[in-house]
Design an enzyme around this catalytic site. Sequence first.
Site, PDB file in Angstrom:
ATOM      1  N   LEU A 138       1.003  -1.052   0.149  1.00 37.49           N
ATOM      2  CA  LEU A 138      -0.043  -0.059   0.056  1.00 37.49           C
ATOM      3  C   LEU A 138       0.860   1.192  -0.115  1.00 37.49           C
ATOM      4  CD1 LEU A 138      -2.852  -1.039   2.759  1.00 37.49           C
ATOM      5  CD2 LEU A 138      -2.999  -0.929   0.344  1.00 37.49           C
ATOM      6  N   ASP A 139       0.336   2.419  -0.543  1.00 40.76           N
ATOM      7  CA  ASP A 139       1.193   3.555  -0.519  1.00 40.76           C
ATOM      8  C   ASP A 139       1.566   4.106   0.720  1.00 40.76           C
ATOM      9  OD1 ASP A 139       1.173   3.665  -3.278  1.00 40.76           O
ATOM     10  OD2 ASP A 139      -0.257   4.949  -3.654  1.00 40.76           O
ATOM     11  N   GLN A 140       2.386   4.852   1.020  1.00 40.12           N
ATOM     12  CA  GLN A 140       2.798   5.265   2.409  1.00 40.12           C
ATOM     13  C   GLN A 140       1.705   5.910   2.835  1.00 40.12           C
ATOM     14  OE1 GLN A 140       6.501   7.169   2.698  1.00 40.12           O
ATOM     15  NE2 GLN A 140       6.203   8.045   4.691  1.00 40.12           N
ATOM     16  N   THR A 142      -1.431   5.532   2.350  1.00 37.79           N
ATOM     17  CA  THR A 142      -2.865   4.685   2.486  1.00 37.79           C
ATOM     18  C   THR A 142      -2.815   3.788   3.711  1.00 37.79           C
ATOM     19  OG1 THR A 142      -2.860   4.872  -0.260  1.00 37.79           O
ATOM     20  CG2 THR A 142      -4.277   3.212   1.268  1.00 37.79           C
TER      21      THR A 142
END
Length: 295
Positions: A138-140, A142
């Site tokens: 997951l993106d940082q 998110t």
Amino acid sequence: MHKWTYQIIVQNLKSTISIREYLSQYLLIPKHLIFSLRKNQRVTVNKKYLPMNFAVKNDDHIKITFIDNDFNLPTQNLLPDNSQSIKILFENNDLLVVNKKRGIKTHPNKPKEIGTLLNFCEGYLNKFNQHAYMIHRLDQETSGAIIVGKNPAVVSILVRLIKDKTIHRTYLAWVNGIFHQKMGKINLPIGYDQTDKRKRAINGPNAKKALTEYQVIKEYKNKSLVEIKIQTGRTHQIRVHMQAMGHPIIGDPLYNEKSNVDNMLLHSWKLKLITPYYMQTKIIVSPIPEEFKIV
């Protein structure tokens, strides 16, 4: 030497198939692992070793044993970090589903880096002589549900189930603006951004097919809460597609220049998990963060 053993009762076969076909088509075991299992006779059917072309039928008992040497996965080299505890949403012998906090990275990018979710998982699992394996990311910025492997025997299967969208992920996002069309599909290829290497862009260089489904579930003061499902897994896919629709995610530091909110409001909300080998379905829900409750 580590061993990982699975005892499976064959079910749901519509016709008789070979042991090899069952391992490959039903259990999704890669060919190179099937080769290792055959070579060392580590698959038994009803407590007997049988050649791989022999048939299996419903109610047969299959026992599979993996060992360290079966796997050529790169050493994880994850440093355990016990500075933060992890919030576990689901756990079995093979995997964790963890509730990732917004603002922490999924995995380290440099040797000896700590402070990422996988470092925290490694710290937790080391107490049980186990290690953390990355399945997806997951993106940082998110938050929400993410799968972490606990042994190498499940990594390739979980990655395949995610790639094939057998494991479904549903996201929530607050975005700017009110949609004219309250539900739909976004089918816009995503490639690299030529002006900023951190970003991705619609029809940028090396663009690949990207498909996102959305449905508006709430509206408030020129903002929309959207339920999102992705059919492909491109980097920043939801963020780029929402921006392309004219509805960038609130708080997105890369794709929403007008946002005056510090927190990016994108959350991995629901996970339809299929457990490797036993292929059981689990629905896992990550609690909605407080910052989402803006109404």
